[in-house]
Design a protein around this motif. Structure first.
Motif, PDB file in Angstrom:
ATOM      1  N   UNK B  74       0.808  -0.844  -0.362  1.00 46.85           N
ATOM      2  CA  UNK B  74       0.064   0.298  -0.075  1.00 46.85           C
ATOM      3  C   UNK B  74       0.666   1.331  -0.254  1.00 46.85           C
ATOM      4  N   UNK B  75       1.825   1.208   0.658  1.00 44.66           N
ATOM      5  CA  UNK B  75       2.498   2.162   0.787  1.00 44.66           C
ATOM      6  C   UNK B  75       3.385   2.260  -0.788  1.00 44.66           C
ATOM      7  N   UNK B  76       3.784   1.952  -1.471  1.00 44.28           N
ATOM      8  CA  UNK B  76       4.373   2.353  -2.701  1.00 44.28           C
ATOM      9  C   UNK B  76       4.340   1.398  -4.197  1.00 44.28           C
ATOM     10  N   UNK B  77       4.509   1.820  -4.940  1.00 49.33           N
ATOM     11  CA  UNK B  77       4.195   1.099  -6.605  1.00 49.33           C
ATOM     12  C   UNK B  77       5.848   0.021  -6.486  1.00 49.33           C
ATOM     13  N   UNK B  78       5.366  -1.122  -6.702  1.00 49.54           N
ATOM     14  CA  UNK B  78       7.000  -1.614  -6.256  1.00 49.54           C
ATOM     15  C   UNK B  78       7.008  -1.848  -8.505  1.00 49.54           C
ATOM     16  N   UNK B  79       8.364  -2.196  -8.878  1.00 48.04           N
ATOM     17  CA  UNK B  79       8.211  -3.005 -10.166  1.00 48.04           C
ATOM     18  C   UNK B  79       9.089  -4.330 -10.176  1.00 48.04           C
ATOM     19  N   UNK B  80       8.120  -4.518 -11.292  1.00 46.75           N
ATOM     20  CA  UNK B  80       8.811  -5.775 -11.805  1.00 46.75           C
ATOM     21  C   UNK B  80       9.298  -5.772 -13.363  1.00 46.75           C
ATOM     22  N   UNK B  81      10.696  -6.143 -13.474  1.00 47.97           N
ATOM     23  CA  UNK B  81      10.904  -6.878 -14.888  1.00 47.97           C
ATOM     24  C   UNK B  81      10.803  -8.144 -15.336  1.00 47.97           C
ATOM     25  N   UNK B  82       9.819  -8.774 -14.128  1.00 52.18           N
ATOM     26  CA  UNK B  82       9.948  -9.925 -15.384  1.00 52.18           C
ATOM     27  C   UNK B  82       8.460 -10.108 -15.022  1.00 52.18           C
ATOM     28  N   UNK B  83       7.989 -10.307 -16.426  1.00 54.02           N
ATOM     29  CA  UNK B  83       6.477 -10.010 -17.302  1.00 54.02           C
ATOM     30  C   UNK B  83       5.909 -11.290 -17.710  1.00 54.02           C
ATOM     31  N   UNK B  84       6.538 -12.233 -17.057  1.00 51.28           N
ATOM     32  CA  UNK B  84       5.678 -13.468 -17.284  1.00 51.28           C
ATOM     33  C   UNK B  84       4.492 -13.568 -15.934  1.00 51.28           C
ATOM     34  N   UNK B  85       3.226 -14.571 -16.631  1.00 54.71           N
ATOM     35  CA  UNK B  85       2.172 -14.699 -15.161  1.00 54.71           C
ATOM     36  C   UNK B  85       3.070 -14.920 -14.028  1.00 54.71           C
TER      37      UNK B  85
END
Ligand SMILES: [Mn+2]
Ligand SMILES: [Mn+2]
Ligand SMILES: [Zn+2]
Ligand SMILES: [Zn+2]
Lengths: 145, 145
Positions: B74-85
């Motif tokens: 809830x605090x921050x948006x997080x990011x992921x280079x793994x775009x596989x489901x």
DNA sequence: TTATAAAATTGTAATCATTACAAACTTGAA
DNA sequence: TTCAAGTTTGTAATGATTACAATTTTATAA
């Protein structure tokens, strides 16, 4: 009123004018409202109602398991009196949030699979986003959030 | 560097020092970092780097499909280079975010089921919360977020 | 009933991630 | 070299949520 009181009691929540009003609103409006919507709807009948109380009350409800919080909308937390397992869809255009059924097999995966056995899973949230039937668009013109 | 450049090109993203640095960081750190973590890690090698650029760059990456954003925290948006489901688990105590596999059947539900045929589904996010293997606790002592 | 402590509510101020915006800089074609 | 489009930067604004202390309500015991 009486029903709502008993409903709260089932989750070990002591009733108060404010708590009953918020719970009643959630039980009657399954539209996944945010804090502001709840506040706007209630402060005409309870003019002294404070927004902080809405925050406190909803936190209490969520921790007690009476209500679930939904993080599908980056702007605000939304709340749902429907605590049975189900998924949500959010339209990127009109922002409507729609309840979606999820087959039991899919939910059972998280409790039965060996893969997750080291984790103590408490909540599962399944969120879909895209465009609802009224807001469909072709893949080309992607502009809005 | 060259690889990262080509990787960006695959998603139609023009390279720049800043974009390459951010993408490279995400490809090498699959820990679901937030904006601040990325900024802290990069601004020693690129002292002029602005946090606004990190925000702009990540928005561009997400819109281009090169990176996925994760709302489990809830605090921050997080990011992921793994775009596989795949799904994510977040520990309520130590806040670690762990990747979880999800059986294909479960993902296919959303594309195949008739129930969802009126919706144009673009993204699916499955988020679990609870306690990781190092932070297990008995059901009684529930205190922290 | 009255006294008193615990629980709940309230209003205001603080926090802090994200966005808005305009100025400065970079790039690449004419 | 010129110029426009694209990109980056710093600062200011936004706005949801939280912190906190004061006030009010509720429950309980004398
Ligand atoms: Mn729902
Ligand atoms: Mn991941
Ligand atoms: Zn729509
Ligand atoms: Zn943990």
């Amino acid at each position: 009123m009486e029903y709502t009181k008993e409903y709260l009691a089932e989750f070990g929540i002591k009733p108060s004018i404010q708590r009953i009003a918020v719970m009643k609103y959630l039980l009657n409006h399954k539209t996944h409202p945010n804090v502001d919507e709840i506040y706007m709807a209630l402060h005409s009948t309870i003019p002294t109602l404070s927004k902080t109380t809405i925050y406190n009350t909803l936190s209490l409800f969520v921790e007690s398991g009476a209500v679930s919080s939904i993080n599908i909308d980056k702007r605000n937390i939304r709340y749902d009196a429907d605590i049975k397992p189900h998924a949500h869809f959010r339209c990127k255009n009109c922002h409507i949030i729609i309840d979606l059924p999820v087959p039991n097999v899919c939910h059972e995966v998280f409790s039965i699979s060996d893969i997750y056995k080291d984790l103590q899973i408490q909540d599962v949230e399944i969120s879909l986003t895209g465009y609802c039937q009224h807001c469909q668009k072709d893949e080309l013109s992607e502009t809005e959030e």
